[in-house]
Motif scaffolding. Structure first.
Motif, PDB file in Angstrom:
ATOM      1  N   ASP A   1      -8.645   4.337   5.072  1.00  0.00           N
ATOM      2  CA  ASP A   1      -9.229   3.528   6.414  1.00  0.00           C
ATOM      3  C   ASP A   1      -7.802   2.503   6.284  1.00  0.00           C
ATOM      4  OD1 ASP A   1     -11.718   4.543   6.620  1.00  0.00           O
ATOM      5  OD2 ASP A   1     -12.187   3.381   5.065  1.00  0.00           O
ATOM      6  N   ARG A   2      -6.970   2.445   5.529  1.00  0.00           N
ATOM      7  CA  ARG A   2      -5.915   1.378   5.543  1.00  0.00           C
ATOM      8  C   ARG A   2      -4.374   1.785   5.833  1.00  0.00           C
ATOM      9  NH1 ARG A   2      -8.295  -3.665   4.075  1.00  0.00           N
ATOM     10  NH2 ARG A   2     -10.402  -3.309   4.302  1.00  0.00           N
ATOM     11  N   LEU A   3      -4.484   3.264   5.458  1.00  0.00           N
ATOM     12  CA  LEU A   3      -2.980   3.718   5.790  1.00  0.00           C
ATOM     13  C   LEU A   3      -2.912   4.674   6.917  1.00  0.00           C
ATOM     14  CD1 LEU A   3      -1.487   4.362   2.110  1.00  0.00           C
ATOM     15  CD2 LEU A   3      -0.864   2.804   3.787  1.00  0.00           C
ATOM     16  N   PRO A   4      -1.938   4.794   7.753  1.00  0.00           N
ATOM     17  CA  PRO A   4      -1.780   5.656   8.897  1.00  0.00           C
ATOM     18  C   PRO A   4      -1.807   6.957   8.439  1.00  0.00           C
ATOM     19  CG  PRO A   4       0.478   4.827   8.503  1.00  0.00           C
ATOM     20  CD  PRO A   4      -0.631   4.067   7.436  1.00  0.00           C
ATOM     21  N   TYR A   5      -2.452   7.918   9.311  1.00  0.00           N
ATOM     22  CA  TYR A   5      -2.584   9.366   8.873  1.00  0.00           C
ATOM     23  C   TYR A   5      -1.381  10.014   8.283  1.00  0.00           C
ATOM     24  CZ  TYR A   5      -3.768  14.207   9.178  1.00  0.00           C
ATOM     25  OH  TYR A   5      -4.124  15.540   8.991  1.00  0.00           O
ATOM     26  N   GLU A   6      -0.206   9.732   8.935  1.00  0.00           N
ATOM     27  CA  GLU A   6       1.229  10.258   8.675  1.00  0.00           C
ATOM     28  C   GLU A   6       1.206  10.221   7.309  1.00  0.00           C
ATOM     29  OE1 GLU A   6       3.380  12.033  10.455  1.00  0.00           O
ATOM     30  OE2 GLU A   6       1.699  11.849  11.773  1.00  0.00           O
ATOM     31  N   ILE A   7       0.765   9.008   6.637  1.00  0.00           N
ATOM     32  CA  ILE A   7       0.890   8.888   5.041  1.00  0.00           C
ATOM     33  C   ILE A   7      -0.038   9.694   4.424  1.00  0.00           C
ATOM     34  CG2 ILE A   7       0.925   7.356   2.990  1.00  0.00           C
ATOM     35  CD1 ILE A   7       2.371   5.295   5.112  1.00  0.00           C
ATOM     36  N   ILE A   8      -1.519   9.571   4.982  1.00  0.00           N
ATOM     37  CA  ILE A   8      -2.475  10.138   4.108  1.00  0.00           C
ATOM     38  C   ILE A   8      -2.467  11.623   4.085  1.00  0.00           C
ATOM     39  CG2 ILE A   8      -5.046  10.622   4.326  1.00  0.00           C
ATOM     40  CD1 ILE A   8      -4.398   7.725   3.551  1.00  0.00           C
ATOM     41  N   LYS A   9      -1.887  12.231   5.225  1.00  0.00           N
ATOM     42  CA  LYS A   9      -1.834  13.859   5.371  1.00  0.00           C
ATOM     43  C   LYS A   9      -0.668  14.328   4.229  1.00  0.00           C
ATOM     44  CE  LYS A   9       1.995  14.698   8.388  1.00  0.00           C
ATOM     45  NZ  LYS A   9       2.296  14.721   9.890  1.00  0.00           N
TER      46      LYS A   9
ATOM     47  N   ASP B   1       0.987  -1.105   0.019  1.00  0.00           N
ATOM     48  CA  ASP B   1       0.022  -0.069  -0.007  1.00  0.00           C
ATOM     49  C   ASP B   1       0.849   1.421  -0.068  1.00  0.00           C
ATOM     50  OD1 ASP B   1      -2.054  -1.640   0.030  1.00  0.00           O
ATOM     51  OD2 ASP B   1      -2.618  -1.299   2.345  1.00  0.00           O
ATOM     52  N   GLU B   2       1.874   1.343   0.796  1.00  0.00           N
ATOM     53  CA  GLU B   2       2.782   2.328   0.709  1.00  0.00           C
ATOM     54  C   GLU B   2       3.540   2.857  -0.428  1.00  0.00           C
ATOM     55  OE1 GLU B   2       2.853  -0.081   3.060  1.00  0.00           O
ATOM     56  OE2 GLU B   2       2.319   0.800   4.887  1.00  0.00           O
ATOM     57  N   LYS B   3       3.809   1.850  -1.016  1.00  0.00           N
ATOM     58  CA  LYS B   3       4.422   1.973  -2.363  1.00  0.00           C
ATOM     59  C   LYS B   3       3.708   2.332  -3.589  1.00  0.00           C
ATOM     60  CE  LYS B   3       8.918   1.127  -3.505  1.00  0.00           C
ATOM     61  NZ  LYS B   3       9.152  -0.312  -3.689  1.00  0.00           N
ATOM     62  N   ARG B   4       2.229   1.918  -3.288  1.00  0.00           N
ATOM     63  CA  ARG B   4       1.305   2.389  -4.392  1.00  0.00           C
ATOM     64  C   ARG B   4       0.994   3.800  -4.109  1.00  0.00           C
ATOM     65  NH1 ARG B   4      -3.544  -2.047  -4.507  1.00  0.00           N
ATOM     66  NH2 ARG B   4      -2.923  -2.414  -2.491  1.00  0.00           N
ATOM     67  N   TRP B   5       1.037   4.209  -2.916  1.00  0.00           N
ATOM     68  CA  TRP B   5       0.539   5.635  -2.481  1.00  0.00           C
ATOM     69  C   TRP B   5       1.991   6.552  -3.054  1.00  0.00           C
ATOM     70  CZ3 TRP B   5      -3.344   8.088   0.151  1.00  0.00           C
ATOM     71  CH2 TRP B   5      -3.246   9.178   0.352  1.00  0.00           C
ATOM     72  N   GLN B   6       3.221   6.036  -2.968  1.00  0.00           N
ATOM     73  CA  GLN B   6       4.324   6.863  -3.282  1.00  0.00           C
ATOM     74  C   GLN B   6       4.168   6.950  -4.817  1.00  0.00           C
ATOM     75  OE1 GLN B   6       7.798   4.956  -2.038  1.00  0.00           O
ATOM     76  NE2 GLN B   6       7.242   4.967  -0.070  1.00  0.00           N
ATOM     77  N   PHE B   7       3.756   5.972  -5.483  1.00  0.00           N
ATOM     78  CA  PHE B   7       3.794   6.080  -7.066  1.00  0.00           C
ATOM     79  C   PHE B   7       2.669   7.276  -7.614  1.00  0.00           C
ATOM     80  CE2 PHE B   7       6.204   2.202  -7.890  1.00  0.00           C
ATOM     81  CZ  PHE B   7       6.556   2.532  -9.030  1.00  0.00           C
ATOM     82  N   MET B   8       1.295   7.086  -6.917  1.00  0.00           N
ATOM     83  CA  MET B   8       0.499   8.017  -7.309  1.00  0.00           C
ATOM     84  C   MET B   8       0.655   9.372  -6.868  1.00  0.00           C
ATOM     85  SD  MET B   8      -1.365   6.632  -9.434  1.00  0.00           S
ATOM     86  CE  MET B   8      -1.367   5.079 -10.223  1.00  0.00           C
ATOM     87  N   LEU B   9       1.069   9.632  -5.578  1.00  0.00           N
ATOM     88  CA  LEU B   9       1.734  10.774  -5.037  1.00  0.00           C
ATOM     89  C   LEU B   9       2.470  11.510  -5.965  1.00  0.00           C
ATOM     90  CD1 LEU B   9       1.372  12.820  -2.530  1.00  0.00           C
ATOM     91  CD2 LEU B   9       3.240  11.782  -1.517  1.00  0.00           C
ATOM     92  N   ALA B  10       3.646  10.671  -6.727  1.00  0.00           N
ATOM     93  CA  ALA B  10       4.551  11.529  -7.513  1.00  0.00           C
ATOM     94  C   ALA B  10       3.699  11.996  -8.707  1.00  0.00           C
ATOM     95  CB  ALA B  10       5.592  10.463  -7.963  1.00  0.00           C
ATOM     96  N   ALA B  11       2.811  11.072  -9.219  1.00  0.00           N
ATOM     97  CA  ALA B  11       1.988  11.436 -10.391  1.00  0.00           C
ATOM     98  C   ALA B  11       1.315  12.595 -10.280  1.00  0.00           C
ATOM     99  CB  ALA B  11       1.357  10.209 -11.130  1.00  0.00           C
TER     100      ALA B  11
END
Ligand SMILES: Cc1cc2nc3c(=O)[nH]c(=O)nc-3n(C[C@H](O)[C@H](O)[C@H](O)COP(=O)(O)OP(=O)(O)OC[C@H]3O[C@@H](n4cnc5c(N)ncnc54)[C@H](O)[C@@H]3O)c2cc1C
Length: 509
Positions: free
Chosen positions: A404-412, A313-323
Motif C-alpha cells: 500500500d505504501r510503495l509503487p508497483y514498480e518496486i513491489i513487483k 522505504d525504498e532503501k529498506r526494501w532494497q536491503f530485504m530484497l537482497a537478503a
C-alpha cells in the motif's frame, strides 16, 4: 558465617523492597516466602543485578483515576509466551508497566519450537548471544548456564542444545515473575471504544479479556501461518505434514519420504527420519544448487539493528530484497548430520507440476519425471499474509501493508514481500488509509511480520532485546501521551517540598 557475609545484601533487599510503594510484588515474591540464601545461585545473582539496576522501577501511572484499582482492563496483553513474548513482558516491567498478562496456546514449557518441531540438536546461533537478557548480565543464558554447570562446562559447551535453551526460557519466565496463562488460543480481537476485547479458547471454554494495548508475539508463523502448497491440499491429511507439525517418525519406518524444500527445517526433518529408520528420503528443490550464503547472517550488527527502521522505504526494501532473494542455506550442522547417508538424495532443478494419490502411494509429476513416496514433508516455510490469521479478521482490512505504501514498480521486484505489514516506529500497525482505524496504534506486531519494517528485531535471538526495548519504550511513551492531561494536572498539583524555609538560616531579601 555464610549468613553474615550476605547480611548486608539481605538488608539492602529489604530496604529496597520496603521503599517500593507498588502493587508489583517482584521482590516480595523472592523475599517473603524464602530466605534469600535459600534461593538458587542463579536467582541470587540475578536479584543482585536487578537491585543494582533499581529494578523494579516505580509504577509511574499509579493513581490515574482512569485506571481503577483493581483494573479489569489489562494495560498490555501479549499474545505468545515464546522468546519474543517473554522478552517483551520483561522489557515492559523494566519500563514500569506492570498490569500486563501473557497468553499462550501451548502448555507450559512447550511454547515456541524448541521442544516440539525444532528437530536440530542445537541452536544455530553461537552460545554467547545476549538474546532475551535486556542488558542484565545475570539474565543471560551464559550466566544461567555457569551458575548451574560451572565455568569449565561453559568452556566445553559448543552450541546450545535445544532442550537447554527451553529450560533457560522456563527459568527466565520464573525469574522475571512473568504472569502467563497457558492453553489460551486467541481466536478474535475486537476493537472497542478504549480497548480491545479479546476472545480466547481455553481448553474448550471461551475466555474474554480486555486490554488497552495488544502485542502479537506469535512467532515465525504469526502473520500468515505455514505454507501449504495448493498441489498437496487434495491429498489425505494423513500422508503429509508441514515441518511445524508433530510428525510420528516411528510410524514412517521403512517408508519412502519426500521432503519439499531444502531449508534448515527440511534437513533437520530428513536427519530425524533417517535416524529413525525410514527407507529413503528425497529432498526436492527447484534451484540447481543448495544456497550456501546466508545474507541475513551479515545483518545483525548494531548500526543495522538501530538504524534500519530509519531508512527510507525504498532503501529498506532494497536491503530485504537482497537478503530474501539469496535464499537461506541449511546450516552446516544439519548438512553434516545427513552427509554420506546412502538413503538420501537431493533432487535439484525439480519443479512439481502435479501430485496424485492412489493405492496408498503419492506420485509426484515433475519436469524430471515421476517420483513415488509414502509420506510428504513440507519444508515450505511460512506465509506472510495477515488474512490467514483468524484473530485478525476484524482489523486486517484496515492494516497498511508494504504494497500500500510503495509503487508497483518496486513491489513487483518481489510481490510476496509487499504483503508484510507496514509498521510504525514501535511495531504498531498503521492504517491503510491515514486517519482511519485509530485503534491500530494500540496493536503491535512483534512477530516475524515486523521484519520488513524493523529488520531482525522480532524473531531471531541475537537482537531480540533491542526489539523488545524499542517496543516497551514505545508503549511507555504512548501511555504518557495518552494520559498526558492527567500527568499535567499532577504536575500543577505537585506540592512536595524539598525543604522547609524555616529549617535554614538564610536571609532572603
Ligand atoms: C526450528 C527453528 C530453529 C531456530 N533456531 C534459531 C537459532 O538458532 N537462532 C536464532 O536466532 N533463531 C532461531 N530461530 C528463529 C527464532 O529464534 C525462533 O523462531 C523463536 O522461537 C522466535 O521466538 P518467538 O517468541 O518470536 O516465537 P515462538 O517461540 O514461536 O513463540 C510464539 C508463541 O506464540 C504462541 N501463539 C501463536 N499464536 C497464538 C494464538 N493465536 N494464541 C495464543 N498463542 C499463540 C505459540 O504457541 C508460541 O508459543 C529458529 C526457529 C525455528 C522454527
Amino acid at each position: 558465617m555464610q549468613f553474615i557475609k550476605h547480611l548486608w545484601f539481605i538488608t539492602l533487599i529489604c530496604a529496597i523492597a520496603s521503599t517500593k510503594a507498588t502493587s508489583f510484588s517482584f521482590l516480595h515474591a523472592y523475599i517473603l516466602p524464602r530466605n534469600f540464601m535459600d534461593l538458587p545461585k542463579e536467582d541470587r545473582a540475578l536479584l543482585r543485578d536487578l537491585i543494582l539496576l533499581n529494578h523494579p522501577p516505580e509504577d509511574w501511572r499509579q493513581g490515574n483515576p482512569q485506571r481503577p484499582n483493581p483494573d479489569p482492563t489489562y494495560d498490555v496483553v501479549i499474545i505468545g509466551a515464546g522468546m519474543a513474548g517473554l522478552t517483551a513482558g520483561a522489557a515492559l516491567f523494566k519500563e514500569g508497566i506492570f498490569h500486563i498478562k501473557l497468553f499462550d496456546q501451548s502448555p507450559q514449557g512447550l511454547e515456541g519450537p524448541w521442544k516440539t518441531y525444532a528437530r536440530m540438536r542445537t541452536l544455530r546461533s553461537v552460545k554467547d548471544i545476549m538474546g532475551p537478557a535486556l542488558g542484565i548480565p545475570h539474565l543471560t543464558f551464559h550466566a544461567w548456564f555457569e551458575a548451574l554447570f560451572g565455568a569449565e562446562a561453559w568452556k566445553q559447551l559448543g552450541k546450545i542444545p535445544n532442550d537447554l535453551w527451553m529450560d533457560y526460557l522456563k527459568w527466565y519466565r520464573h525469574a522475571m515473575q512473568l504472569p502467563i496463562e497457558n492453553h489460551c488460543t486467541l481466536v478474535s480481537l475486537i476493537p472497542m471504544q478504549e480497548c480491545f476485547e479479546l476472545e480466547f479458547q481455553q481448553l474448550g471454554q471461551p475466555l474474554l479479556v480486555k486490554a488497552r494495548k495488544v502485542v502479537l508475539a506469535t512467532g515465525r508463523a504469526g502473520f500468515g501461518g505455514p505454507v501449504i502448497p495448493n498441489f498437496v491440499k487434495h491429498l489425505p491429511k494423513s500422508v503429509y505434514a508441514h515441518t511445524t507439525e508433530n510428525i510420528d517418525f516411528e510410524a514412517l519406518k521403512n517408508r519412502r519420504i519426500g521432503i519439499i524444500g531444502v531449508g534448515a527445517s527440511s534437513f533437520d526433518a530428513a536427519a530425524v527420519a533417517l535416524e529413525t529408520g525410514v527407507k529413503s528420503v528425497d529432498l526436492i528443490m527447484r534451484r540447481n544448487h543448495l544456497p550456501n550464503v546466508n545474507k541475513f547472517s551479515s545483518l545483525p550488527y548494531k548500526g543495522f539493528n538501530y538504524g534500519y527502521c530509519q531508512l527510507s522505504d525504498e532503501k529498506r526494501w532494497q536491503f530485504m530484497l537482497a537478503a530474501f532473494d539469496a535464499a537461506i542455506p541449511p546450516p552446516m550442522e544439519a548438512l553434516k548430520r545427513v552427509e554420506g547417508n546412502s538413503n538420501l538424495r537431493i533432487l535439484s532443478n525439480t519443479s512439481i507440476s502435479q501430485i496424485s494419490y492412489e493405492d496408498s502411494q503419492i506420485s509426484i509429476e515433475t519436469n524430471r519425471g515421476l517420483y513415488s513416496y509414502d509420506f510428504l514433508i513440507l519444508g515450505t516455510g511460512f506465509h506472510i499474509d495477515g488474512y490467514q490469521q483468524p484473530e485478525l479478521q476484524h482489523v486486517i482490512d484496515h492494516i497498511a501493508l508494504w504494497k500500500d505504501r510503495l509503487p508497483y514498480e518496486i513491489i513487483k521486484t518481489h510481490p510476496k514481500m509487499g504483503d508484510f505489514p507496514y509498521l510504525g516506529p514501535s511495531f504498531e500497525f498503521l492504517p491503510k488509509k491515514p486517519g482511519t482505524a485509530p485503534y491500530l496504534k494500540n496493536l503491535y506486531c512483534y512477530n516475524y511480520g515486523a521484519t520488513l519494517s524493523h529488520g531482525l528485531l522480532s524473531s531471531d535471538i541475537p537482537a531480540i532485546s533491542i526489539g523488545a526495548t524499542r517496543l516497551a519504550q514505545g508503549i511507555a511513551a504512548d501511555f504518557f501521551v495518552q494520559e498526558s492531561d492527567w500527568f499535567l494536572q499532577c504536575l500543577k498539583e505537585y506540592q512536595e517540598k524539598d525543604f522547609e524555609q524555616e529549617d535554614y538560616l538564610f536571609i532572603i531579601e
